[in-house]
Scaffold this motif. Structure first.
Motif, mmCIF file in Angstrom:
data_model
loop_
_atom_site.group_PDB
_atom_site.id
_atom_site.type_symbol
_atom_site.label_atom_id
_atom_site.label_comp_id
_atom_site.label_asym_id
_atom_site.label_seq_id
_atom_site.Cartn_x
_atom_site.Cartn_y
_atom_site.Cartn_z
ATOM 1 N N ARG A 42 43.468 28.224 34.676
ATOM 2 C CA ARG A 42 42.450 28.729 35.585
ATOM 3 C C ARG A 42 41.478 27.634 36.032
ATOM 4 O O ARG A 42 40.934 27.684 37.125
ATOM 5 N N ASP A 74 45.091 33.009 48.707
ATOM 6 C CA ASP A 74 43.774 33.149 49.327
ATOM 7 C C ASP A 74 43.899 33.652 50.764
ATOM 8 O O ASP A 74 43.097 34.456 51.222
ATOM 9 N N PHE A 104 44.663 37.360 50.637
ATOM 10 C CA PHE A 104 43.484 38.153 50.278
ATOM 11 C C PHE A 104 42.695 38.559 51.522
ATOM 12 O O PHE A 104 42.117 39.637 51.582
ATOM 13 N N PRO A 119 43.003 43.199 51.445
ATOM 14 C CA PRO A 119 41.974 43.327 50.412
ATOM 15 C C PRO A 119 42.450 43.991 49.114
ATOM 16 O O PRO A 119 42.044 43.543 48.036
ATOM 17 N N GLU A 139 43.596 41.516 46.634
ATOM 18 C CA GLU A 139 42.538 40.842 45.883
ATOM 19 C C GLU A 139 42.003 41.766 44.800
ATOM 20 O O GLU A 139 41.723 41.325 43.683
ATOM 21 N N ARG A 140 41.901 43.037 45.128
ATOM 22 C CA ARG A 140 41.459 44.024 44.124
ATOM 23 C C ARG A 140 42.376 43.938 42.890
ATOM 24 O O ARG A 140 41.913 43.904 41.762
ATOM 25 N N PHE A 189 44.302 41.432 41.812
ATOM 26 C CA PHE A 189 44.108 40.198 41.038
ATOM 27 C C PHE A 189 42.763 40.186 40.321
ATOM 28 O O PHE A 189 42.640 39.671 39.212
ATOM 29 N N HIS A 190 41.788 40.768 40.949
ATOM 30 C CA HIS A 190 40.465 40.842 40.338
ATOM 31 C C HIS A 190 40.518 41.713 39.068
ATOM 32 O O HIS A 190 39.992 41.343 38.025
ATOM 33 N N LEU A 217 42.360 39.984 36.282
ATOM 34 C CA LEU A 217 41.529 38.945 35.676
ATOM 35 C C LEU A 217 40.482 39.555 34.744
ATOM 36 O O LEU A 217 40.184 39.005 33.689
ATOM 37 N N GLN A 218 39.944 40.684 35.132
ATOM 38 C CA GLN A 218 38.968 41.355 34.270
ATOM 39 C C GLN A 218 39.600 41.730 32.939
ATOM 40 O O GLN A 218 38.983 41.593 31.880
ATOM 41 N N HIS A 219 40.825 42.213 32.986
ATOM 42 C CA HIS A 219 41.525 42.553 31.744
ATOM 43 C C HIS A 219 41.726 41.329 30.878
ATOM 44 O O HIS A 219 41.450 41.338 29.681
ATOM 45 N N THR A 220 42.225 40.275 31.508
ATOM 46 C CA THR A 220 42.463 39.052 30.756
ATOM 47 C C THR A 220 41.154 38.557 30.160
ATOM 48 O O THR A 220 41.088 38.115 29.018
ATOM 49 N N PHE A 221 40.107 38.673 30.947
ATOM 50 C CA PHE A 221 38.801 38.214 30.502
ATOM 51 C C PHE A 221 38.317 38.989 29.279
ATOM 52 O O PHE A 221 37.810 38.417 28.315
ATOM 53 N N ALA A 222 38.495 40.299 29.339
ATOM 54 C CA ALA A 222 38.055 41.146 28.230
ATOM 55 C C ALA A 222 38.787 40.738 26.950
ATOM 56 O O ALA A 222 38.196 40.672 25.864
ATOM 57 N N ARG A 271 32.266 42.667 29.269
ATOM 58 C CA ARG A 271 33.394 42.914 30.158
ATOM 59 C C ARG A 271 34.365 43.950 29.587
ATOM 60 O O ARG A 271 35.016 44.674 30.331
ATOM 61 N N TYR A 272 34.445 44.003 28.280
ATOM 62 C CA TYR A 272 35.397 44.932 27.672
ATOM 63 C C TYR A 272 34.951 46.378 27.846
ATOM 64 O O TYR A 272 35.708 47.225 28.312
ATOM 65 N N LEU A 329 34.986 47.492 31.449
ATOM 66 C CA LEU A 329 36.314 47.722 32.013
ATOM 67 C C LEU A 329 36.942 49.000 31.470
ATOM 68 O O LEU A 329 37.544 49.778 32.204
ATOM 69 N N GLU A 378 33.933 41.803 47.061
ATOM 70 C CA GLU A 378 34.882 41.702 45.948
ATOM 71 C C GLU A 378 35.336 40.258 45.805
ATOM 72 O O GLU A 378 35.482 39.756 44.692
ATOM 73 N N ARG A 379 35.530 39.608 46.928
ATOM 74 C CA ARG A 379 35.895 38.192 46.889
ATOM 75 C C ARG A 379 34.856 37.410 46.069
ATOM 76 O O ARG A 379 35.210 36.611 45.204
ATOM 77 N N HIS A 437 35.124 38.220 42.413
ATOM 78 C CA HIS A 437 36.377 37.669 41.908
ATOM 79 C C HIS A 437 36.236 36.162 41.643
ATOM 80 O O HIS A 437 36.635 35.659 40.590
ATOM 81 N N LEU A 474 34.042 35.499 38.652
ATOM 82 C CA LEU A 474 34.770 35.770 37.415
ATOM 83 C C LEU A 474 35.740 34.636 37.091
ATOM 84 O O LEU A 474 35.902 34.257 35.937
ATOM 85 N N PHE A 490 35.682 32.562 33.780
ATOM 86 C CA PHE A 490 36.916 32.511 33.010
ATOM 87 C C PHE A 490 37.306 31.082 32.656
ATOM 88 O O PHE A 490 37.674 30.781 31.516
ATOM 89 N N GLN A 537 37.801 29.626 28.904
ATOM 90 C CA GLN A 537 39.038 28.946 28.514
ATOM 91 C C GLN A 537 38.704 27.658 27.769
ATOM 92 O O GLN A 537 39.266 27.344 26.728
#
Lengths: 193, 193
Positions: free
Chosen positions: A82, A112, A115, A119, A122-123, A125-126, A129-134, B82-83, B86, B122-123, B126, B129, B133, B137
């Motif tokens: 990332r 990009d 996106f 839209p 992008e939602r 992927f966003h 990413l939130q899941h991965t982040f959590a 974030r957890y 989400l 949202e962009r 995103h 985030l 992220f 990392q």
DNA sequence: CGCCGAGTTGAACTGAATCAAGAAACGTGG
DNA sequence: CCACGTTTCTTGATTCAGTTCAACTCGGCG
């Protein structure tokens, strides 16, 4: 070939069939044999990758030449560096196939572009990413705990993958040595202590 | 009051003035006094927060009653659990003001609504985030290194904040004890060794 | 003044790393 | 299908970074 990804997307957003097709045509199928590299230190990481088969590990080689596994990527996971992806700077990581692996690859610039016209993409992927982040947030917490707890947490999350990974890679992911992991395993197997 | 956020947004996307206004009206200004909580363990975290003044820390209290600092939030940072955000599950974290703090707060449901009508918004979230992220990392990587390296890395990133934080909080963020940090500081101050 | 929390310093302890051998599993070539 | 070398995993002995426990210093504030 796109089935896994189609389902994964549908789990998060609804995308028009035509948009889905547009997205798919931008993807490239990449096949890696065991031990091949998806990314090597020094390269710029311009792609994000969805694993459809096999598995990879992302790791850094530290200044003592030791490998530190940051992250794994198995079926249904997106994986990229990332930092390099975002900044365009050379990566300090390697991403290597643990077994024969297939991924769907998307280029950052292409994505990009997409996106802007789609839209909901992008939602998607966003949200991913939130899941991965959590999950990452939890990983930071766990890394602060003693080795045994880290191992047990790993088993809870990734128990089903344990036999597909070498001790070496698991240990590195947990931030301990092979030897320590071996002892922890013995301890967990027979709590005769 | 919205100046910092306006600039922060402009750094990443361009948003029509009217969309910007729509977004701003959805925000709530929250003021916390030192030691007040933005989030407490057990609560569901439905909001994301942009710090405009002061600072907060996010931490977990482990089963031995010890506080583990996961993250700080200072001016120009978005902070949330974030957890919980989400999943809608109760949080295991506390977010507490380190000093008198002001934040702009947005509700998850409201934000998700806005995303549907204002894709560039949202962009923006995103992209932010992705930045966060990339930083996490790196944090995972650093947590695998010895204490001294972790401290030096902290100074490089957050050196300017060092005097605003207590040793206790810094140590916890680094995953070491107060005492160890004290010794590391002595060691760094005079390399007479 | 005296108390209290924050930080420092010292001594003993401990979890995990390191170093060093073995044992087991794996794959490759005959 | 077995033999041999290589890598992976285990086990033991020793060392070390960082914790724990405890005493002490310092500065702020009632």
């Amino acid at each position: 070939m796109y089935e896994l990804l189609t389902n994964h997307i549908a789990r998060h957003v609804s995308l028009h069939e035509s948009d889905l097709q547009t997205f798919f045509t931008a993807l490239k199928l990449v096949k890696l044999r065991r031990h091949q590299y998806l990314l090597q230190e020094g390269m710029i990481c311009r792609h994000d990758n969805f694993v459809i088969k096999g598995g990879v590990r992302q790791y850094e080689v530290d200044n003592k030449g030791r490998e530190k596994v940051i992250h794994f990527g198995f079926q249904d996971w997106w994986i990229t560096d990332r930092y390099s992806w975002l900044t365009g700077l050379p990566s300090i990581y390697n991403i290597q196939a643990l077994e024969d692996t297939e991924l769907l690859q998307i280029d950052k610039d292409t994505l990009d572009q997409l996106f802007m016209t789609i839209p909901p993409l992008e939602r998607y992927f966003h949200i991913v990413l939130q899941h991965t982040f959590a999950y990452w947030q939890e990983r930071i917490l766990v890394l602060q705990k003693p080795a045994l707890e880290r191992y047990l947490h790993f088993r809870k999350l990734y128990g089903h993958l344990e036999q597909r990974l070498s001790q070496h890679h698991i240990a590195s992911y947990l931030g301990i040595t092979r030897e320590s992991l071996s002892r922890l395993r013995a301890q967990v197997a027979q709590p005769g202590k």
